[in-house]
Design a protein around this motif. Structure first.
Motif, mmCIF file in Angstrom:
data_model
loop_
_atom_site.group_PDB
_atom_site.id
_atom_site.type_symbol
_atom_site.label_atom_id
_atom_site.label_comp_id
_atom_site.label_asym_id
_atom_site.label_seq_id
_atom_site.Cartn_x
_atom_site.Cartn_y
_atom_site.Cartn_z
ATOM 1 N N PRO A 38 1.995 32.440 22.871
ATOM 2 C CA PRO A 38 2.378 33.745 23.410
ATOM 3 C C PRO A 38 3.671 33.708 24.226
ATOM 4 N N LEU A 39 4.473 34.732 24.004
ATOM 5 C CA LEU A 39 5.575 34.997 24.926
ATOM 6 C C LEU A 39 4.942 35.678 26.123
ATOM 7 N N GLU A 40 5.368 35.301 27.340
ATOM 8 C CA GLU A 40 4.725 35.867 28.520
ATOM 9 C C GLU A 40 5.687 36.675 29.367
ATOM 10 N N GLY A 41 5.161 37.780 29.847
ATOM 11 C CA GLY A 41 5.869 38.616 30.791
ATOM 12 C C GLY A 41 5.016 38.783 32.027
ATOM 13 N N ARG A 42 5.610 39.364 33.060
ATOM 14 C CA ARG A 42 4.884 39.537 34.319
ATOM 15 C C ARG A 42 5.280 40.868 34.945
ATOM 16 N N PHE A 43 4.253 41.575 35.428
ATOM 17 C CA PHE A 43 4.457 42.800 36.194
ATOM 18 C C PHE A 43 3.939 42.553 37.598
ATOM 19 N N THR A 44 4.712 42.934 38.597
ATOM 20 C CA THR A 44 4.249 42.921 39.988
ATOM 21 C C THR A 44 4.609 44.266 40.601
ATOM 22 N N GLY A 45 3.683 44.796 41.372
ATOM 23 C CA GLY A 45 3.950 46.090 41.976
ATOM 24 C C GLY A 45 2.771 46.591 42.773
ATOM 25 N N VAL A 46 2.658 47.905 42.825
ATOM 26 C CA VAL A 46 1.647 48.582 43.629
ATOM 27 C C VAL A 46 1.040 49.703 42.799
ATOM 28 N N THR A 47 -0.273 49.871 42.937
ATOM 29 C CA THR A 47 -0.968 51.012 42.355
ATOM 30 C C THR A 47 -1.560 51.824 43.498
ATOM 31 N N ARG A 48 -1.308 53.127 43.446
ATOM 32 C CA ARG A 48 -1.870 54.035 44.454
ATOM 33 C C ARG A 48 -2.831 54.998 43.758
ATOM 34 N N PHE A 49 -4.045 55.087 44.288
ATOM 35 C CA PHE A 49 -5.030 56.052 43.831
ATOM 36 C C PHE A 49 -5.126 57.118 44.914
ATOM 37 N N THR A 50 -4.672 58.327 44.591
ATOM 38 C CA THR A 50 -4.685 59.431 45.553
ATOM 39 C C THR A 50 -5.411 60.620 44.931
ATOM 40 N N ALA A 51 -5.879 61.528 45.771
ATOM 41 C CA ALA A 51 -6.603 62.703 45.282
ATOM 42 C C ALA A 51 -5.711 63.502 44.336
ATOM 43 N N LEU A 52 -6.277 63.887 43.206
ATOM 44 C CA LEU A 52 -5.551 64.739 42.267
ATOM 45 C C LEU A 52 -5.341 66.108 42.905
ATOM 46 N N PRO A 53 -4.138 66.650 42.829
ATOM 47 C CA PRO A 53 -3.916 67.992 43.366
ATOM 48 C C PRO A 53 -4.823 69.001 42.663
#
Length: 158
Positions: A38-53
């Motif tokens: 496999p070719l490999e990639g990487r994601f790093t970040g943030v996920t925010r779960f907020t109330a749906l309007p």
């Protein structure tokens, strides 16, 4: 990147559990592109779960943003999903930002498997919860167009 080995933490209400901010680390293995390795990639970040309007039923907006690095090239990446109350108490239905169905989600035992057909390819997701502040997913994608393994760790941001 393995899923949490101490998985099985029961989550009685998935929407209440997910609400908040999570650090995200994801590896992407592309077996088709790498001809068996496999070719490999990487994601790093943030996920925010907020109330749906305007969501009286308790739905959440999932917004993920960060950096995806593939073959040494880093680019900004983001996605948005909607998590809505499921048919049984404590469960959810996940939809893409445009409202199309993605998968169901039931973490009441701390584990869940979901399928999502995408054209001729099949996405099979395994969800595991390790603790109140840590969970993970493993999506195996197979079909004529794709041969991928996406493994993600989520850690709650205090």
């Amino acid at each position: 990147m393995p899923l949490p080995d101490d998985a099985g933490y029961a989550v009685p209400d998935v929407l209440a559990y997910l609400c908040g901010t999570w650090r995200v680390e994801r590896t992407v293995g592309d077996f088709a592109a790498g001809r068996g390795v496999p070719l490999e990639g990487r994601f790093t970040g943030v996920t925010r779960f907020t109330a749906l309007p305007g969501a009286d039923g308790g739905g959440l907006l999932h917004h993920e943003s960060g950096t995806f690095t593939w073959r040494g090239v880093a680019r900004p990446a983001e996605r948005t999903l909607r998590f809505l109350p499921g048919g049984a108490p404590g469960t959810a239905v996940v939809r893409f930002a445009d409202g199309r169905p993605f998968h169901d989600l039931d973490l009441r035992t701390g584990r869940h498997t979901a399928d999502h057909p995408c054209a001729a390819d099949l996405y099979r997701g395994e969800f595991t919860v390790a603790a109140e502040d840590r969970w993970g997913t493993r999506w195996r994608v197979r079909g004529p167009a794709k041969d991928l393994l996406l493994t993600t760790q989520y850690t709650r941001v205090a």
